[in-house]
Design a protein around this motif. Sequence first.
Motif, PDB file in Angstrom:
ATOM      1  N   SER A  48      65.598 -32.578  75.504  1.00 15.86           N
ATOM      2  CA  SER A  48      66.578 -33.094  74.476  1.00 15.86           C
ATOM      3  C   SER A  48      65.802 -33.838  73.227  1.00 15.86           C
ATOM      4  N   PHE A  49      64.959 -34.701  73.866  1.00  9.34           N
ATOM      5  CA  PHE A  49      64.227 -35.521  72.793  1.00  9.34           C
ATOM      6  C   PHE A  49      63.341 -34.979  72.062  1.00  9.34           C
TER       7      PHE A  49
ATOM      8  N   GLU B  85      69.025 -34.967  66.465  1.00  4.98           N
ATOM      9  CA  GLU B  85      68.005 -35.741  67.205  1.00  4.98           C
ATOM     10  C   GLU B  85      68.657 -36.947  67.832  1.00  4.98           C
ATOM     11  N   ASP B  86      69.978 -37.560  67.082  1.00  8.20           N
ATOM     12  CA  ASP B  86      70.503 -38.726  67.432  1.00  8.20           C
ATOM     13  C   ASP B  86      71.487 -38.564  68.495  1.00  8.20           C
TER      14      ASP B  86
ATOM     15  N   THR C 176      73.160 -40.876  75.259  1.00  8.65           N
ATOM     16  CA  THR C 176      72.906 -40.378  76.696  1.00  8.65           C
ATOM     17  C   THR C 176      73.938 -39.426  77.246  1.00  8.65           C
TER      18      THR C 176
ATOM     19  N   ARG D  10      72.935 -36.069  75.860  1.00  7.19           N
ATOM     20  CA  ARG D  10      71.880 -35.471  76.536  1.00  7.19           C
ATOM     21  C   ARG D  10      72.195 -34.954  78.036  1.00  7.19           C
TER      22      ARG D  10
END
Length: 333
Positions: A67-68, A189-190, A193, A196
């Motif tokens: 996910s990063f 991208e932001d 948690t 994600r």
Amino acid sequence: MFIFEWLNNQLLKMEWLSNMVKILVEQVLGLNVQERLGGSIHFFIYDVVKIFLLLSILIFIISYVQSFFPPERTRKILGRFNGITANILAALLGTITPFCSCSSIPLFIGFTSAGLPIGVTFSFLISSPLVDLASVILLASIFNWKIAIAYVIVGLVLAVVGGTIISKANLEKYVEPFVYNNTIMDVEEDLTTKDRVYYGKEQVLEIIKKVWVYILIGVGIGAAIHNWIPENVISAVLGQDKWYSVLLATMVGVPMYADIFGTLPIAEALVLKGVGVGTALSFMMAVTALSLPSMIMLKKVVKTKLLVIFASLVTIGILIIGYAFNAFGYMLM
């Protein structure tokens, strides 16, 4: 060393699960696991539960990390490099994408349309279905860490060498023109948690939905091979002493369609019956990297000459790897 071995046996090989299934089969079902029917049921339940447990945990972890690195960020990272360094990075990227070959093709289109050299995208395309972190852990749980690590190394080498050869051959003109006109979709991208974690759960569900049938079929075939087909029959066809065993296993694997998680139980059963590790791995690699459906999909985005070159390079690589494992695999057992 003792602690590592204990953790490996209990967390990866799940000996506790094997013992529980044995109790279920013998005391609840009244069958002997040393006999064909009882042994088949034990093999099937144990392998299915073990694979689904490990797969769910590993896909979640891999997806969380993934996910990063959304596609556009990945493209920008790869775009900073060229030559063999870019091929190596693309192959390594493939290890954190737990997809079958068909699922990898849309990313291949995106990377190519975004301007990455086709050799780099082919390194990704070879590596992604062939070598991923989840399959490494599952290989270690079935065989051992030496074989798992060796498999990763040769898989990455095949991806890098194959992609590099395609780069040097200047085959861009054999990619269908529409590929270069596609746009790669980016994602936010932001992510928090929580986002994600949610993404990881969604990936687990999505991938499990795609592969559960192949896992059940693969484990079922593995159980049949392990308990119903006599060892002398398998050895007569695929024995390690047969020069053609790797070639035959590769040819048999190509028309099939499954992912690496569905082929692992079959490879396990073949090795337990005396088939060479290289022969079993060749079958597994052919199914995952050269399956007929993935070749049909790839034909939609590349022209015949490039498809033939790609398939030939991967086939030759698989054969070399298979014969090498058969020759030197005893050192890893």
